[in-house]
Design a protein around this motif. Structure first.
Motif, short mmCIF file in Angstrom:
data_model
loop_
_atom_site.label_atom_id
_atom_site.label_comp_id
_atom_site.label_asym_id
_atom_site.label_seq_id
_atom_site.Cartn_x
_atom_site.Cartn_y
_atom_site.Cartn_z
N VAL A 1 22.87 10.49 -8.94
CA VAL A 1 21.92 9.89 -8.00
C VAL A 1 22.54 8.63 -7.42
O VAL A 1 22.61 7.60 -8.12
CB VAL A 1 20.58 9.55 -8.70
CG1 VAL A 1 19.55 9.06 -7.69
CG2 VAL A 1 20.05 10.77 -9.46
N PRO A 2 23.07 8.69 -6.19
CA PRO A 2 23.65 7.48 -5.61
C PRO A 2 22.58 6.39 -5.54
O PRO A 2 21.47 6.64 -5.09
CB PRO A 2 24.07 7.91 -4.21
CG PRO A 2 24.22 9.38 -4.30
CD PRO A 2 23.18 9.82 -5.29
N SER A 3 22.93 5.19 -6.02
CA SER A 3 21.94 4.11 -6.06
C SER A 3 22.65 2.78 -6.21
O SER A 3 23.63 2.68 -6.96
CB SER A 3 21.00 4.29 -7.25
OG SER A 3 20.31 3.07 -7.51
N PRO A 4 22.17 1.74 -5.50
CA PRO A 4 22.75 0.41 -5.72
C PRO A 4 22.54 -0.06 -7.17
O PRO A 4 23.19 -0.99 -7.62
CB PRO A 4 21.96 -0.49 -4.75
CG PRO A 4 21.31 0.43 -3.78
CD PRO A 4 21.09 1.73 -4.51
N ALA A 5 21.64 0.62 -7.88
CA ALA A 5 21.33 0.23 -9.26
C ALA A 5 22.06 1.14 -10.26
O ALA A 5 21.64 1.26 -11.42
CB ALA A 5 19.82 0.31 -9.50
N CYS B 1 20.41 12.84 -2.75
CA CYS B 1 20.50 11.75 -1.78
C CYS B 1 19.10 11.17 -1.52
O CYS B 1 18.29 11.80 -0.84
CB CYS B 1 21.09 12.25 -0.46
SG CYS B 1 22.75 12.87 -0.63
N GLY B 2 18.87 9.99 -2.06
CA GLY B 2 17.60 9.32 -1.81
C GLY B 2 17.60 8.67 -0.43
O GLY B 2 18.66 8.42 0.14
N ARG B 3 16.40 8.45 0.07
CA ARG B 3 16.23 7.69 1.31
C ARG B 3 15.02 6.78 1.11
O ARG B 3 14.48 6.70 0.02
CB ARG B 3 15.99 8.62 2.51
CG ARG B 3 17.27 9.25 3.06
CD ARG B 3 17.87 8.41 4.17
NE ARG B 3 19.31 8.58 4.28
CZ ARG B 3 20.04 7.97 5.23
NH1 ARG B 3 19.43 7.21 6.12
NH2 ARG B 3 21.35 8.12 5.26
N TYR B 4 14.61 6.10 2.18
CA TYR B 4 13.47 5.19 2.10
C TYR B 4 13.70 4.16 0.99
O TYR B 4 14.83 3.68 0.82
CB TYR B 4 12.17 5.99 1.83
CG TYR B 4 11.98 7.13 2.80
CD1 TYR B 4 12.12 8.46 2.37
CD2 TYR B 4 11.68 6.89 4.15
CE1 TYR B 4 11.96 9.52 3.26
CE2 TYR B 4 11.51 7.95 5.03
CZ TYR B 4 11.66 9.26 4.58
OH TYR B 4 11.52 10.31 5.46
N ASP C 1 28.63 -3.12 -4.72
CA ASP C 1 27.47 -4.03 -4.68
C ASP C 1 27.06 -4.29 -3.24
O ASP C 1 27.22 -5.39 -2.71
CB ASP C 1 27.81 -5.34 -5.41
CG ASP C 1 28.07 -5.07 -6.89
OD1 ASP C 1 28.83 -5.85 -7.51
OD2 ASP C 1 27.54 -4.05 -7.40
N TYR C 2 26.57 -3.24 -2.60
CA TYR C 2 26.02 -3.37 -1.25
C TYR C 2 25.01 -2.23 -1.07
O TYR C 2 24.99 -1.26 -1.85
CB TYR C 2 27.12 -3.28 -0.18
CG TYR C 2 28.03 -2.09 -0.34
CD1 TYR C 2 29.23 -2.22 -1.05
CD2 TYR C 2 27.71 -0.84 0.18
CE1 TYR C 2 30.07 -1.13 -1.23
CE2 TYR C 2 28.54 0.25 0.01
CZ TYR C 2 29.72 0.10 -0.69
OH TYR C 2 30.55 1.18 -0.87
N VAL C 3 24.17 -2.35 -0.06
CA VAL C 3 23.09 -1.38 0.11
C VAL C 3 23.27 -0.58 1.40
O VAL C 3 23.53 -1.16 2.47
CB VAL C 3 21.72 -2.09 0.14
CG1 VAL C 3 20.60 -1.06 0.27
CG2 VAL C 3 21.53 -2.90 -1.15
N LEU C 4 23.20 0.73 1.29
CA LEU C 4 23.24 1.59 2.47
C LEU C 4 21.80 2.02 2.79
O LEU C 4 20.86 1.58 2.13
CB LEU C 4 24.11 2.82 2.16
CG LEU C 4 25.56 2.51 1.74
CD1 LEU C 4 26.25 3.75 1.18
CD2 LEU C 4 26.33 1.94 2.91
N GLY D 1 20.85 5.14 2.58
CA GLY D 1 20.57 6.35 1.81
C GLY D 1 21.82 6.76 1.05
O GLY D 1 22.87 6.13 1.17
N GLY D 2 21.72 7.83 0.29
CA GLY D 2 22.82 8.23 -0.57
C GLY D 2 23.92 9.06 0.07
O GLY D 2 24.98 9.26 -0.52
N GLU D 3 23.69 9.53 1.31
CA GLU D 3 24.62 10.51 1.91
C GLU D 3 26.04 9.98 2.07
O GLU D 3 27.02 10.69 1.74
CB GLU D 3 24.09 10.98 3.28
CG GLU D 3 22.88 11.90 3.21
CD GLU D 3 21.57 11.18 3.01
OE1 GLU D 3 21.58 9.92 3.01
OE2 GLU D 3 20.54 11.84 2.84
N1 LIG Z 1 18.94 5.99 -1.79
C1 LIG Z 1 19.91 5.02 -1.57
C2 LIG Z 1 19.63 3.91 -0.79
C3 LIG Z 1 20.59 2.93 -0.60
C4 LIG Z 1 21.86 3.08 -1.18
N2 LIG Z 1 22.95 2.22 -1.08
C5 LIG Z 1 24.01 2.62 -1.76
S1 LIG Z 1 23.76 4.12 -2.53
C6 LIG Z 1 22.12 4.20 -1.95
C7 LIG Z 1 21.16 5.20 -2.16
#
Ligand SMILES: Nc1ccc2ncsc2c1
Length: 244
Positions: free
Chosen positions: A86-90, A112-115, A139-142, A144-146
């Motif tokens: 699960v792609p995630s900034p966390a 791939c999560g969104r929102y 350590d950055y935010v997109l 979504g996961g795609e």
């Molecule tokens: N769902 C989601 C949202 C933001 C993000 N940034 C890096 S992976 C990721 C995954």
């Protein structure tokens, strides 16, 4: 290896039909399926999100479409549970070591999560069916996961047997031995007042190998001192220590 990707934007994964990964799929070295999460909704509007419990901005991805999608792609009859990434900034930090580890798996499923993300109960529910690994690219935010999946599938896919023409090229690239790669040069030897380092024209392969190793250490110490701390003492030869 089988890879399944679930997304509300399946067209985002189209680049995986190109180049090295695309050829690996055509050659049967890698099975890769992309699934539209909305195919697993049951309402007329094909709803995949809703407002967050507890309030707050944005929307959260509903659990049921995800459970339906993940149940449908979980390969049966495997020796081990598929890995759900699960792609995630966390998540845990993705790196070359994790790419090698995941390249050994029989099936990878990417969600791939969104929102604002996926309802956490999906992650809890999935533990019985998958080995679940939230993974971060950095350590950055997109949005979504795609994009993260594109990067991870390329990093993992190129490690699979037969995908890269010359496996030797995997040995001396950045991070393969914990160090950054050495600089590379090609013809012409003199170019706009910039010359190729003479040792590379010497034909002395011992000296060339020594120079390249020194350059790996110099670059790593200069650009990624954090990697120097993690170097396995076994990796460092006596010559390496002299280069430090
Ligand atoms: N769902 C989601 C949202 C933001 C993000 N940034 C890096 S992976 C990721 C995954």
């Amino acid at each position: 290896m089988r890879i399944d990707v679930v997304s509300i934007f399946p067209e985002y994964l189209a680049p995986l039909e190109l180049s090295l990964i695309g050829k690996a799929r055509q050659d049967g070295l890698l099975e890769l399926n992309v699934h539209d999460l909305r195919s697993f909704t049951t309402d007329r509007h094909r709803t995949v999100d809703d407002t967050p419990y507890g309030g707050g901005a944005g929307m959260v991805m509903k659990p049921e479409p995800w459970a339906q999608a993940l149940e449908s792609v979980a390969g049966a009859g495997m020796d081990s549970k598929p890995v759900l990434i699960v792609p995630s900034p966390a998540g845990e930090k993705f790196n070359q070591a994790l790419a090698y580890e995941l390249a050994e798996e029989q099936q990878l499923v990417f969600a791939c999560g969104r929102y604002e993300g996926i309802d956490e109960r999906v992650i809890d529910w999935a533990q019985d069916h998958f080995t679940v690994r939230p993974v971060s690219l950095g350590d950055y935010v997109l949005n979504g996961g795609e994009v993260a999946v594109l990067a991870m599938v390329e990093a993992i896919g190129r490690l699979l047997p037969g995908v890269v023409g010359n496996p030797e090229s995997l040995v001396e690239e950045s991070h393969s031995d914990g160090l950054l790669e050495y600089p590379v040069y090609t013809k012409p030897s003199a170019w706009r007042d910039h010359d190729v380092p003479p040792v590379l024209l010497s034909g002395n392969h011992g000296k060339i190998a020594q120079w390249r190793r020194h350059e790996q250490f110099r670059r790593t110490a200069e650009r990624r001192p954090d990697l120097m701390e993690g170097l396995d003492a076994g990796v460092l030869s006596r010559a390496d220590r002299q280069a430090l």
